[in-house]
Scaffold this motif. Sequence first.
Motif, mmCIF file in Angstrom:
data_model
loop_
_atom_site.group_PDB
_atom_site.id
_atom_site.type_symbol
_atom_site.label_atom_id
_atom_site.label_comp_id
_atom_site.label_asym_id
_atom_site.label_seq_id
_atom_site.Cartn_x
_atom_site.Cartn_y
_atom_site.Cartn_z
ATOM 1 N N GLU A 139 64.664 7.758 13.765
ATOM 2 C CA GLU A 139 63.749 6.708 14.199
ATOM 3 C C GLU A 139 62.340 7.254 14.417
ATOM 4 O O GLU A 139 62.161 8.420 14.716
ATOM 5 N N ASN A 140 61.359 6.359 14.310
ATOM 6 C CA ASN A 140 59.955 6.711 14.544
ATOM 7 C C ASN A 140 59.543 6.522 15.992
ATOM 8 O O ASN A 140 58.390 6.733 16.345
ATOM 9 N N ASP A 141 60.478 6.086 16.828
ATOM 10 C CA ASP A 141 60.202 5.855 18.241
ATOM 11 C C ASP A 141 61.524 5.947 18.991
ATOM 12 O O ASP A 141 62.592 5.787 18.400
ATOM 13 N N LEU A 142 61.437 6.176 20.293
ATOM 14 C CA LEU A 142 62.643 6.296 21.106
ATOM 15 C C LEU A 142 62.317 5.845 22.521
ATOM 16 O O LEU A 142 61.319 6.283 23.096
ATOM 17 N N SER A 191 56.464 12.257 18.245
ATOM 18 C CA SER A 191 56.449 11.818 16.849
ATOM 19 C C SER A 191 56.078 12.981 15.929
ATOM 20 O O SER A 191 56.405 12.970 14.749
ATOM 21 N N TYR A 192 55.423 13.980 16.507
ATOM 22 C CA TYR A 192 55.043 15.159 15.720
ATOM 23 C C TYR A 192 55.150 16.392 16.617
ATOM 24 O O TYR A 192 54.606 16.406 17.721
ATOM 25 N N PHE A 193 55.854 17.390 16.145
ATOM 26 C CA PHE A 193 56.058 18.637 16.892
ATOM 27 C C PHE A 193 55.598 19.770 15.989
ATOM 28 O O PHE A 193 56.137 19.959 14.898
ATOM 29 N N GLU A 194 54.583 20.512 16.426
ATOM 30 C CA GLU A 194 54.066 21.600 15.594
ATOM 31 C C GLU A 194 53.638 22.769 16.477
ATOM 32 O O GLU A 194 52.975 22.572 17.493
ATOM 33 N N VAL A 233 61.006 14.091 17.089
ATOM 34 C CA VAL A 233 61.844 15.045 17.818
ATOM 35 C C VAL A 233 62.019 14.571 19.262
ATOM 36 O O VAL A 233 61.052 14.235 19.940
ATOM 37 N N ALA A 234 63.274 14.555 19.707
ATOM 38 C CA ALA A 234 63.593 14.275 21.105
ATOM 39 C C ALA A 234 63.898 15.610 21.775
ATOM 40 O O ALA A 234 64.499 16.498 21.168
#
Length: 150
Positions: free
Chosen positions: A71-74, A86-89, A14-15
């Motif tokens: 993508e897995n990176d930005l 990479s993970y939003f919770e 998530v961006a």
Amino acid sequence: MNITENRMIRHRNVASKRYSFVPAEIGLAFEDFRTILQTHGANVDGRLFFTMLNEPIAEVMTAELHMGIKENDLTVPAEEEVIFRSYFEVKGLAKIRLLNDFDEQSQAAYWALYNHVKKDNLQQKTPVFVEYKQAPDGTTYVEMSVGVSG
């Protein structure tokens, strides 16, 4: 409006970027954000949500916009002020689902969540999240939620 408890928001890749705008121009803010991400090589995957950082009655809304990317990176220049997770919770949410008339229902849903927190002597632990989702049949709906404890 039904409020469900113990819900969560969970996304990968998530961006996020903070914006201030007149509420009617939220679409312009999302489009600007999408352009920034695409300019820097991200492929937006359609997941959209935002965090309200002030009450919805404010003339100018401050919100953190969130978009899922493939993508897995930005890597974005610092001056763009984009955060990649990479993970939003977020857990422990009280949530309301809006099935239509989102603009009209969003104010009522916000105040229903606010009153739920106050009435049940809960503590608000997060700002309000607004997620745009799609049902399997393609119908769009909105979930509005807030983190609570108590």
